[in-house]
Write a protein that holds these residues in place. Structure first.
Motif, PDB file in Angstrom:
ATOM      1  N   VAL A   1      74.670  24.216  31.060  1.00 48.41           N
ATOM      2  CA  VAL A   1      74.694  23.794  32.289  1.00 48.41           C
ATOM      3  C   VAL A   1      75.102  24.676  33.300  1.00 48.41           C
ATOM      4  O   VAL A   1      76.315  25.083  33.416  1.00 48.41           O
ATOM      5  CB  VAL A   1      75.497  22.511  32.706  1.00 48.41           C
ATOM      6  N   SER A   2      73.934  25.378  34.101  1.00 51.95           N
ATOM      7  CA  SER A   2      74.103  26.217  35.203  1.00 51.95           C
ATOM      8  C   SER A   2      73.053  26.192  36.151  1.00 51.95           C
ATOM      9  O   SER A   2      72.056  25.815  35.854  1.00 51.95           O
ATOM     10  CB  SER A   2      74.068  27.666  34.281  1.00 51.95           C
ATOM     11  N   SER A   3      73.383  26.970  37.381  1.00 48.11           N
ATOM     12  CA  SER A   3      72.260  26.755  38.339  1.00 48.11           C
ATOM     13  C   SER A   3      71.764  28.417  38.241  1.00 48.11           C
ATOM     14  O   SER A   3      71.132  28.536  39.205  1.00 48.11           O
ATOM     15  CB  SER A   3      72.901  26.492  39.783  1.00 48.11           C
TER      16      SER A   3
ATOM     17  N   LYS B   1      83.022   9.941  29.673  1.00 45.03           N
ATOM     18  CA  LYS B   1      83.056   8.315  30.161  1.00 45.03           C
ATOM     19  C   LYS B   1      82.056   8.240  31.307  1.00 45.03           C
ATOM     20  O   LYS B   1      82.589   8.730  32.267  1.00 45.03           O
ATOM     21  CB  LYS B   1      84.385   7.702  29.973  1.00 45.03           C
ATOM     22  N   GLY B   2      81.181   7.202  31.435  1.00 41.03           N
ATOM     23  CA  GLY B   2      80.318   6.986  32.594  1.00 41.03           C
ATOM     24  C   GLY B   2      79.176   8.004  32.631  1.00 41.03           C
ATOM     25  O   GLY B   2      78.550   7.793  33.517  1.00 41.03           O
ATOM     26  N   ARG B   3      79.240   9.021  32.022  1.00 37.12           N
ATOM     27  CA  ARG B   3      78.242   9.757  32.065  1.00 37.12           C
ATOM     28  C   ARG B   3      77.165   9.826  30.873  1.00 37.12           C
ATOM     29  O   ARG B   3      76.142  10.251  31.032  1.00 37.12           O
ATOM     30  CB  ARG B   3      78.840  11.326  32.491  1.00 37.12           C
ATOM     31  N   PHE B   4      78.063   9.991  29.802  1.00 38.38           N
ATOM     32  CA  PHE B   4      77.169  10.120  28.289  1.00 38.38           C
ATOM     33  C   PHE B   4      77.128   8.874  27.782  1.00 38.38           C
ATOM     34  O   PHE B   4      77.959   7.982  27.875  1.00 38.38           O
ATOM     35  CB  PHE B   4      77.926  10.879  27.515  1.00 38.38           C
TER      36      PHE B   4
ATOM     37  N   PRO C   1      73.447  21.854  37.242  1.00 38.78           N
ATOM     38  CA  PRO C   1      74.675  20.533  37.432  1.00 38.78           C
ATOM     39  C   PRO C   1      73.903  19.485  37.921  1.00 38.78           C
ATOM     40  O   PRO C   1      73.128  19.700  38.874  1.00 38.78           O
ATOM     41  CB  PRO C   1      75.301  21.484  38.098  1.00 38.78           C
ATOM     42  N   GLY C   2      74.455  18.399  37.679  1.00 32.81           N
ATOM     43  CA  GLY C   2      73.673  17.151  38.141  1.00 32.81           C
ATOM     44  C   GLY C   2      72.592  16.644  37.273  1.00 32.81           C
ATOM     45  O   GLY C   2      72.265  15.322  37.536  1.00 32.81           O
ATOM     46  N   GLY C   3      72.038  17.277  36.587  1.00 29.05           N
ATOM     47  CA  GLY C   3      70.851  16.924  35.683  1.00 29.05           C
ATOM     48  C   GLY C   3      71.074  16.263  34.397  1.00 29.05           C
ATOM     49  O   GLY C   3      72.037  15.847  34.209  1.00 29.05           O
ATOM     50  N   SER C   4      70.158  16.048  33.745  1.00 25.98           N
ATOM     51  CA  SER C   4      70.174  15.037  32.313  1.00 25.98           C
ATOM     52  C   SER C   4      69.718  15.813  31.385  1.00 25.98           C
ATOM     53  O   SER C   4      68.495  16.551  31.555  1.00 25.98           O
ATOM     54  CB  SER C   4      69.725  13.861  32.676  1.00 25.98           C
TER      55      SER C   4
ATOM     56  N   ASN D   1      74.191  12.403  31.367  1.00 24.84           N
ATOM     57  CA  ASN D   1      73.663  12.442  32.627  1.00 24.84           C
ATOM     58  C   ASN D   1      74.830  13.073  33.473  1.00 24.84           C
ATOM     59  O   ASN D   1      76.002  13.170  33.151  1.00 24.84           O
ATOM     60  CB  ASN D   1      73.507  11.062  33.468  1.00 24.84           C
ATOM     61  N   SER D   2      74.403  13.430  34.948  1.00 26.18           N
ATOM     62  CA  SER D   2      75.407  14.018  35.944  1.00 26.18           C
ATOM     63  C   SER D   2      76.001  15.247  35.076  1.00 26.18           C
ATOM     64  O   SER D   2      77.486  15.370  35.178  1.00 26.18           O
ATOM     65  CB  SER D   2      76.408  12.902  36.106  1.00 26.18           C
ATOM     66  N   LEU D   3      75.463  15.974  34.474  1.00 26.10           N
ATOM     67  CA  LEU D   3      75.944  17.099  33.620  1.00 26.10           C
ATOM     68  C   LEU D   3      76.612  18.255  34.609  1.00 26.10           C
ATOM     69  O   LEU D   3      76.343  18.256  35.688  1.00 26.10           O
ATOM     70  CB  LEU D   3      75.133  18.011  33.131  1.00 26.10           C
ATOM     71  N   LYS D   4      77.616  18.573  33.832  1.00 25.44           N
ATOM     72  CA  LYS D   4      78.571  19.462  34.784  1.00 25.44           C
ATOM     73  C   LYS D   4      78.597  20.825  33.953  1.00 25.44           C
ATOM     74  O   LYS D   4      78.445  21.146  32.806  1.00 25.44           O
ATOM     75  CB  LYS D   4      79.965  19.022  34.946  1.00 25.44           C
TER      76      LYS D   4
END
Length: 121
Positions: A119-121, A64-67, A14-17, A83-86
């Motif tokens: 997207v996972s930690s 919007k604002g991330r991709f 999470p938070g990565g690109s 960006n800022s992946l969730k």
């Protein structure tokens, strides 16, 4: 024969690109729209981002604002910078395009095979 081939998926925290690519190949006369869709388990396929040959872009509210979608028309390729992946962005991402093959007078719609984004930690 026209094909769309995606690449660039994978596992990210999470938070990565990640940057996805989709290249159209074959006997292509012209390409109109090139878009990205995604489908999460148990959910319907949804439009993530769209781009026209003139450069107009459209985004789902959730990204919007991330991709950012972009195209290299000389390479018949569309990209999706994420960006800022969730965790909720986890899905199979598909490329979709309206293409006029060489020798034909109308557009046909094509799908890529999909690329997994997790997207996972």
């Amino acid at each position: 024969q026209v094909q769309l081939v995606e690449s660039g998926g994978g596992l990210v925290q999470p938070g990565g690109s990640l940057r996805l690519s989709c290249a159209a190949s074959g006997s292509i006369f012209s390409i109109n729209s090139m878009d990205w869709y995604r489908q999460a388990p148990g959910k319907q396929r949804e439009l993530v981002a769209a781009s026209t040959s003139s450069g107009r872009t459209v985004y789902a509210d959730s990204v919007k604002g991330r991709f950012t979608i972009s195209r290299d028309n000389a390479k018949n390729t569309v990209y999706l910078q994420m960006n800022s992946l969730k965790p909720e962005d986890t899905a199979v991402y598909y490329c979709n395009a309206d293409i006029r093959p060489t020798g034909l007078s109308r557009l046909s719609n094509y799908w890529g095979q999909g690329t997994q984004v997790t997207v996972s930690s």
